[in-house]
Scaffold this active site. Sequence first.
Site: not given
Ligand code: NAP
Length: 277
Positions: A22, A55
């Site tokens: 995302w 996305y």
């Molecule tokens: P997340 O994975 O909880 O958090 C992503 C954020 O965390 C980004 O800003 C990333 O920044 C940062 N990050 C990642 N690893 C890190 C680390 N080791 N230390 C510090 N910061 C870190 O949130 P999300 O993107 O919402 O959820 C993950 C995935 O789930 C999405 O990308 C998507 O594929 C899926 N999703 C699905 C739904 C649905 O409705 N089905 C909803 C939300 C999300 P950087 O990129 O700058 O590292």
Amino acid sequence: MPSHVITLPNGITMPTLGQGTWFMGESSMAKKDEVAALQRGIDLGMTLIDTAEMYASGGAEKVTGEAIAGRRDKVFLVSKVLPGNASRRGTIAAFERSLKRMNTDYIDLYLLHWRGGYGLDETFEAMERLLADGKIRAYGVSNFDLDDMQEAAQYDNGNICVNQVLYNLASRGIEWDLMPWMQKRNIAVMAYSPLYQTRLLKSPGLKRVAQELSITPAQLALAWLLHQGTVPIPKTSSVKRVEENRKAWDIVLDTQVLAELDGIFPPPDHKMPLDVL
Ligand code: NAP
């Protein structure tokens, strides 16, 4: 050590730690880093890539397509159909567009992104056709609470393999009823926003426990989700952070640490509506 694969109800295996997409594909300047991070993740075994037609209006699928070029056979690809497209014919058409964007001829796991206006019977009929045609290996849903899952079970021939929901230490509502119901049926919980989009990483309690274990807060948050038997899909566009996240697979949390985390982030003691983003 946490297992690196789980077996889905239809017998296929899926990696237990994946990568989200995302907010990828939104800027051409960021693309190089996004592709590099996803490819590093694949090299490290985080071969599950979660994307969606939503996305960046297809942009994240295009980035995914670039990242998997030449290594499609190593990847467990997940994408999602928007509810507005999830009619009998619309689902198939959306699916074909996703294939084109990712330059592939199959998707491992295809999900309904959330419930919309079309009947589940229609959407699942399309999913069953994709399954029968060998275009997907499994299908599932996302953002389904228990009542939705119970309704879905009437139409899916027992074929729903995954429900992708918001789940992390700071949002544990699904443990009350949804997760036990799914576990009984061996349906996998794919945990989205496992770091609560970084909000969780600011928790003083999480930071303290991580420091005691000499790991990072992100690694602790992911290791806990793996311990819970779920499949976290953290998103990062940084090679360094993907390497950091991968190490969660090597972490074993003992009962004392688990109890400490329960004290900081209590499990639910009543039914809570499904948390969504
Ligand atoms: P997340 O994975 O909880 O958090 C992503 C954020 O965390 C980004 O800003 C990333 O920044 C940062 N990050 C990642 N690893 C890190 C680390 N080791 N230390 C510090 N910061 C870190 O949130 P999300 O993107 O919402 O959820 C993950 C995935 O789930 C999405 O990308 C998507 O594929 C899926 N999703 C699905 C739904 C649905 O409705 N089905 C909803 C939300 C999300 P950087 O990129 O700058 O590292």
